[in-house]
Scaffold this motif. Structure first.
Motif, PDB file in Angstrom:
ATOM      1  N   LEU A 238       0.940  -1.371   0.080  1.00  0.00           N
ATOM      2  CA  LEU A 238      -0.165   0.197   0.098  1.00  0.00           C
ATOM      3  C   LEU A 238       0.909   1.242  -0.130  1.00  0.00           C
ATOM      4  N   GLU A 239       0.471   2.246  -0.731  1.00  0.00           N
ATOM      5  CA  GLU A 239       1.471   3.369  -0.942  1.00  0.00           C
ATOM      6  C   GLU A 239       0.536   4.700  -0.196  1.00  0.00           C
ATOM      7  N   PHE A 240       1.261   5.760   0.181  1.00  0.00           N
ATOM      8  CA  PHE A 240       0.388   6.740   0.816  1.00  0.00           C
ATOM      9  C   PHE A 240       0.944   7.854  -0.069  1.00  0.00           C
ATOM     10  N   ALA A 241       0.069   8.747  -0.060  1.00  0.00           N
ATOM     11  CA  ALA A 241       0.086  10.254  -0.648  1.00  0.00           C
ATOM     12  C   ALA A 241      -0.410  11.261   0.086  1.00  0.00           C
ATOM     13  N   VAL A 242       0.019  12.490   0.065  1.00  0.00           N
ATOM     14  CA  VAL A 242      -0.518  13.696   0.308  1.00  0.00           C
ATOM     15  C   VAL A 242      -1.054  14.804  -0.729  1.00  0.00           C
ATOM     16  N   GLU A 243      -2.014  15.145  -0.936  1.00  0.00           N
ATOM     17  CA  GLU A 243      -2.347  16.132  -1.733  1.00  0.00           C
ATOM     18  C   GLU A 243      -3.066  17.480  -1.080  1.00  0.00           C
ATOM     19  N   ASP A 244      -2.897  18.571  -1.607  1.00  0.00           N
ATOM     20  CA  ASP A 244      -3.400  19.660  -1.091  1.00  0.00           C
ATOM     21  C   ASP A 244      -5.160  19.712  -0.867  1.00  0.00           C
ATOM     22  N   VAL A 245      -5.584  19.356  -1.841  1.00  0.00           N
ATOM     23  CA  VAL A 245      -7.221  19.507  -2.002  1.00  0.00           C
ATOM     24  C   VAL A 245      -7.667  18.416  -2.665  1.00  0.00           C
ATOM     25  N   PRO A 246      -8.809  17.800  -2.648  1.00  0.00           N
ATOM     26  CA  PRO A 246      -9.404  16.752  -3.521  1.00  0.00           C
ATOM     27  C   PRO A 246      -9.662  17.317  -4.889  1.00  0.00           C
ATOM     28  N   PRO A 247      -9.729  16.622  -5.995  1.00  0.00           N
ATOM     29  CA  PRO A 247     -10.273  17.086  -7.111  1.00  0.00           C
ATOM     30  C   PRO A 247     -11.657  17.649  -7.062  1.00  0.00           C
ATOM     31  N   GLU A 248     -11.841  18.408  -7.983  1.00  0.00           N
ATOM     32  CA  GLU A 248     -13.518  18.936  -8.214  1.00  0.00           C
ATOM     33  C   GLU A 248     -14.320  17.660  -8.390  1.00  0.00           C
ATOM     34  N   THR A 249     -14.173  16.725  -9.162  1.00  0.00           N
ATOM     35  CA  THR A 249     -14.839  15.557  -9.469  1.00  0.00           C
ATOM     36  C   THR A 249     -15.287  14.673  -8.533  1.00  0.00           C
ATOM     37  N   THR A 250     -14.455  14.822  -7.075  1.00  0.00           N
ATOM     38  CA  THR A 250     -14.757  13.910  -6.190  1.00  0.00           C
ATOM     39  C   THR A 250     -16.064  14.544  -5.091  1.00  0.00           C
ATOM     40  N   ALA A 251     -16.210  15.862  -5.389  1.00  0.00           N
ATOM     41  CA  ALA A 251     -17.360  16.365  -4.661  1.00  0.00           C
ATOM     42  C   ALA A 251     -18.712  16.029  -5.187  1.00  0.00           C
TER      43      ALA A 251
ATOM     44  N   GLN B 140      -0.119   0.360  -8.044  1.00  0.00           N
ATOM     45  CA  GLN B 140      -0.583  -0.056  -6.662  1.00  0.00           C
ATOM     46  C   GLN B 140      -1.648   0.580  -6.045  1.00  0.00           C
ATOM     47  N   PRO B 141      -2.439  -0.300  -5.080  1.00  0.00           N
ATOM     48  CA  PRO B 141      -3.320   0.799  -4.147  1.00  0.00           C
ATOM     49  C   PRO B 141      -2.416   1.806  -3.301  1.00  0.00           C
ATOM     50  N   VAL B 142      -3.415   3.049  -3.488  1.00  0.00           N
ATOM     51  CA  VAL B 142      -3.031   4.331  -2.908  1.00  0.00           C
ATOM     52  C   VAL B 142      -3.788   4.746  -1.862  1.00  0.00           C
ATOM     53  N   ILE B 143      -3.059   5.432  -0.879  1.00  0.00           N
ATOM     54  CA  ILE B 143      -4.281   6.257   0.207  1.00  0.00           C
ATOM     55  C   ILE B 143      -3.920   7.447   0.019  1.00  0.00           C
ATOM     56  N   VAL B 144      -4.806   8.511  -0.305  1.00  0.00           N
ATOM     57  CA  VAL B 144      -4.294   9.707  -0.499  1.00  0.00           C
ATOM     58  C   VAL B 144      -5.032  10.711   0.525  1.00  0.00           C
ATOM     59  N   VAL B 145      -4.371  11.496   1.485  1.00  0.00           N
ATOM     60  CA  VAL B 145      -4.905  12.350   2.550  1.00  0.00           C
ATOM     61  C   VAL B 145      -4.849  13.787   1.812  1.00  0.00           C
ATOM     62  N   TYR B 146      -5.777  14.322   2.042  1.00  0.00           N
ATOM     63  CA  TYR B 146      -5.917  15.839   1.547  1.00  0.00           C
ATOM     64  C   TYR B 146      -5.597  16.725   2.778  1.00  0.00           C
ATOM     65  N   ARG B 147      -4.478  17.490   2.372  1.00  0.00           N
ATOM     66  CA  ARG B 147      -4.027  18.240   3.560  1.00  0.00           C
ATOM     67  C   ARG B 147      -5.218  19.421   3.830  1.00  0.00           C
ATOM     68  N   ARG B 148      -5.499  20.321   3.148  1.00  0.00           N
ATOM     69  CA  ARG B 148      -6.018  21.381   3.218  1.00  0.00           C
ATOM     70  C   ARG B 148      -7.557  21.127   4.025  1.00  0.00           C
ATOM     71  N   PRO B 149      -8.386  20.283   3.588  1.00  0.00           N
ATOM     72  CA  PRO B 149      -9.568  19.837   4.484  1.00  0.00           C
ATOM     73  C   PRO B 149      -9.149  19.362   5.953  1.00  0.00           C
TER      74      PRO B 149
END
Length: 170
Positions: free
Chosen positions: A81-94, A123-132
């Motif tokens: 399992l990989e882990f990543a951090v992004e600032d905000v989720p993409p608009e499409t996820t809303a 491979q599978p990734v868990i993304v945590v969104y920093r700003r929210p």
């Protein structure tokens, strides 16, 4: 390559805006203090102290602390399992109903599990969104607890286990 190095390379939102297109060299602005020469002469804090770290670097450390805590007991299960951090989720996820593959708070996505991976990661990734996550936390300790909760919830979803198995209540 360690998890910490991979976390930094997966961070697709952040980029150094001062890199030139020629050879990847940094373009430094002309060194000026201020209009009348009375400003700071150097950095406000030396590079080795915590004050020098940016908010995004501190948030990366919180995510890695949460992953390390889970890694102590579940290393074999989360090895792929990989882990990543992004600032905000993409608009499409809303606009999507993400179901259990995302952790949301009042319609805002805080983290998401990509079982099939991302275009750049197979491979599978868990993304945590920093700003929210930071917007919902009152202080650094609260932010660390919230990050841990998001990571545990998504890892439990990935493994098909109950949250209390991964993080038993004390």
């Amino acid at each position: 390559m360690s998890r910490r190095e991979r976390l930094r390379t997966l961070n697709s939102v952040r980029s150094d805006s001062r890199e030139s297109r020629r050879g990847g060299r940094r373009v430094r602005p002309a060194r000026r203090r201020d209009r009348r020469g009375r400003g700071l002469r150097g950095q406000l804090a030396p590079t080795g102290v915590p004050l020098h770290r940016t908010r995004s670097e501190s948030f990366d450390d919180l995510v890695m602390a949460a992953v390390d805590e889970l890694d102590d007991h579940w290393a074999a299960e989360i090895a792929g399992l990989e882990f990543a951090v992004e600032d905000v989720p993409p608009e499409t996820t809303a606009r999507l109903d993400l179901g259990p593959e995302a952790v949301t708070d009042r319609g805002v996505v805080l983290g998401r599990l990509f079982r099939e991976g991302l275009p750049e990661i197979a491979q599978p990734v868990i993304v945590v969104y920093r700003r929210p996550v930071e917007a919902r936390a009152t202080d650094r300790e609260d932010c660390a607890d919230l990050v841990f909760m998001v990571v545990v919830d998504l890892v439990a979803e990935y493994l098909g286990r109950d949250i209390d198995e991964l993080d038993p209540p004390t």
